[in-house]
Scaffold this active site. Structure first.
Site, PDB file in Angstrom:
ATOM      1  N   ASP A 109      -9.279   2.099 -20.141  1.00 22.18           N
ATOM      2  CA  ASP A 109      -8.221   2.670 -18.706  1.00 22.18           C
ATOM      3  C   ASP A 109      -7.566   3.831 -19.036  1.00 22.18           C
ATOM      4  OD1 ASP A 109      -6.481   2.599 -16.880  1.00 22.18           O
ATOM      5  OD2 ASP A 109      -5.668   0.321 -16.535  1.00 22.18           O
ATOM      6  N   LYS A 153      -4.168   5.456  -8.073  1.00 20.28           N
ATOM      7  CA  LYS A 153      -3.621   6.396  -7.849  1.00 20.28           C
ATOM      8  C   LYS A 153      -3.848   8.004  -8.007  1.00 20.28           C
ATOM      9  CE  LYS A 153      -1.485   2.536 -10.210  1.00 20.28           C
ATOM     10  NZ  LYS A 153      -1.378   1.946 -10.739  1.00 20.28           N
ATOM     11  N   TYR A 177      -1.435  -2.415 -19.468  1.00 20.06           N
ATOM     12  CA  TYR A 177      -0.745  -2.556 -17.751  1.00 20.06           C
ATOM     13  C   TYR A 177      -0.723  -4.014 -18.578  1.00 20.06           C
ATOM     14  CZ  TYR A 177      -1.108  -2.287 -13.102  1.00 20.06           C
ATOM     15  OH  TYR A 177      -1.137  -2.945 -11.506  1.00 20.06           O
ATOM     16  N   ARG A 208     -23.751  -4.138   0.247  1.00 26.65           N
ATOM     17  CA  ARG A 208     -23.055  -4.636  -0.852  1.00 26.65           C
ATOM     18  C   ARG A 208     -23.371  -3.493  -1.918  1.00 26.65           C
ATOM     19  NH1 ARG A 208     -24.148  -9.337  -3.566  1.00 26.65           N
ATOM     20  NH2 ARG A 208     -24.202 -10.726  -1.317  1.00 26.65           N
TER      21      ARG A 208
END
Ligand SMILES: *Cc1c(COP(=O)(O)O)cnc(C)c1O
Length: 392
Positions: free
Chosen positions: A183, A208, A111, A58
């Site tokens: 962002d 993206k 967003y 992890r």
């Protein structure tokens, strides 16, 4: 070493021999368990956990470390946390720093899932949100309360593309001891590096442009020195991790991001120029155009644009929009962007997406310009706008 330029950095960053074992790309190291041969070895690993050393799956493997180091270098931070998608990077960053009783200032052009997270999750935890107009600049100080902990920015904003005066707003936030998170999915680290403008944490949906091929979900958050250890530790406690295969693909995407962006940018500028002159179009919301709110800030602070922009129709109705969307051949309807393919979305009224500013202009159509030939995209838009007109 002398300071290297950004395109070079995209090629070299994170290419540590410990991760590549001598080939060009990092080894894909899949792991849950890390095994130790001695108590001394285990203790040493425990001391260094979170610092690009193996401890437990992890915490990441060498494949993750290579990607994390590359993005940290690109964005210019103290470290980079990985998340299973952009939405997770946003929600977990907020949860890492906000507690019951805190207040967050959220940009109105954010967003949509970020807005929903504030309204549906943070509200239930006793964390209040105030939406502010994206172009507010230093007047943001009127919105700061005694319990304001965080200022969240997104520049350009989603769909309506407003470019925020980040340095001016960060200065006000700093004066009031408010941390800043941005962002940076549009800015991608190559065209915009928020930490250079004083922002504390820069988040990207790597889904993206970093991944760039529409085949991996991934989120990244790069923090400065002040916030890195808390972001790293709290995201770990919140259980955030990604697969080594996805980390590998994201790093592979990053290597070619500059050349892809150049092509996306060129295509989008051509299409936006054509649309700006179309009789049905009121104006284009492309950061490189004077008709985009905040264009002057874009010219001052950004090193380039990409394939994403919107345009506002003079008039319209749902029937015309639906017929337009159905008639497009090369532009598929889809909510993501940043891959090699062209995409389209449309909003008649922006209902539910703005609360501090409202929207009283025509329908907004957002395009992502992919790597197809521009001539084919223009022909497609021309016939589809003809169909749009028939339905007015
Ligand atoms: C797509 C997107 C996200 C979310 O990323 P996912 O990987 O889809 O969760 C966040 N912010 C912006 C601006 C986006 O466009």
């Amino acid at each position: 070493m002398t300071k290297i330029n950004k395109n070079t950095q995209l090629v070299t960053a994170g290419r540590n021999k410990a991760y590549t074992q001598g080939v060009v790309n990092p080894v894909i190291q899949r792991a849950s368990t890390v095994v130790f041969d001695s108590v001394a070895e285990l203790k040493e690993a425990a001391k260094k956990r979170g610092e690009s050393t193996l401890f437990y799956g992890r915490r990441g493997t060498t494949t993750h470390f290579a990607l994390q180091e590359a993005i940290t270098e690109l964005e210019g931070g103290a470290g980079c946390a990985l998340y299973p998608c952009g939405a997770a990077a946003i929600s977990q960053t907020l949860l890492s720093f906000l507690k019951s009783g805190d207040h967050i200032l959220m940009v109105d052009s954010v967003y949509e899932p970020t807005r929903d997270f504030c309204d549906k999750i943070l509200a239930g935890l006793g964390i209040t949100t105030t939406y502010y107009p994206p172009m507010i600049s230093t007047d943001i100080k009127e919105y700061i309360q005694d319990n304001t902990k965080m200022l969240f920015l997104e520049s350009p904003g989603s769909i309506t593309m407003e470019i925020q005066d980040v340095p001016a707003m960060v200065q006000v936030a700093n004066e009031h001891n408010v941390m800043t998170v941005l962002d940076n999915t549009y800015g991608n680290g190559l065209h915009y590096r928020p930490l250079e403008h004083g922002v504390d944490i820069s988040i990207q949906a790597a889904t993206k442009y970093i991944v760039g091929h529409s085949d991996v979900m991934m989120g990244v958050a790069v923090a400065n020195k002040k916030y890195w250890s808390t972001l790293r530790e709290h995201s770990y406690l919140l259980g955030q991790c990604t697969s080594a295969d996805d980390a590998y693909l994201a790093l592979r995407g990053l290597r070619t991001m500059a050349v892809r962006l150049k092509q996306h940018q060129q295509g989008a500028l051509e299409v936006a120029t054509w649309l700006a002159a179309h009789p049905l179009v009121d104006h284009v919301r492309h950061p490189a155009f004077a008709s985009c709110p905040g264009h002057e800030v874009f010219k001052r602070d950004f090193d380039g644009s990409n394939g994403l922009f919107s345009f506002v129709m003079k008039t319209g109705n749902q029937k015309a929009i639906d017929a337009f969307l159905d008639s497009l051949q090369h532009f598929k309807m889809g909510f993501s962007w940043g891959g090699y393919e062209s995409l389209v979305t449309a909003n008649l009224t922006m209902k539910g997406l703005r609360s501090a500013t409202g929207w009283s202009q025509g329908p907004v159509i957002r395009l992502h310009i992919g790597l197809e030939d521009v001539a084919d995209l223009l022909a497609d838009l021309e016939q589809a706008l003809g169909v749009y007109q028939q339905h007015l």
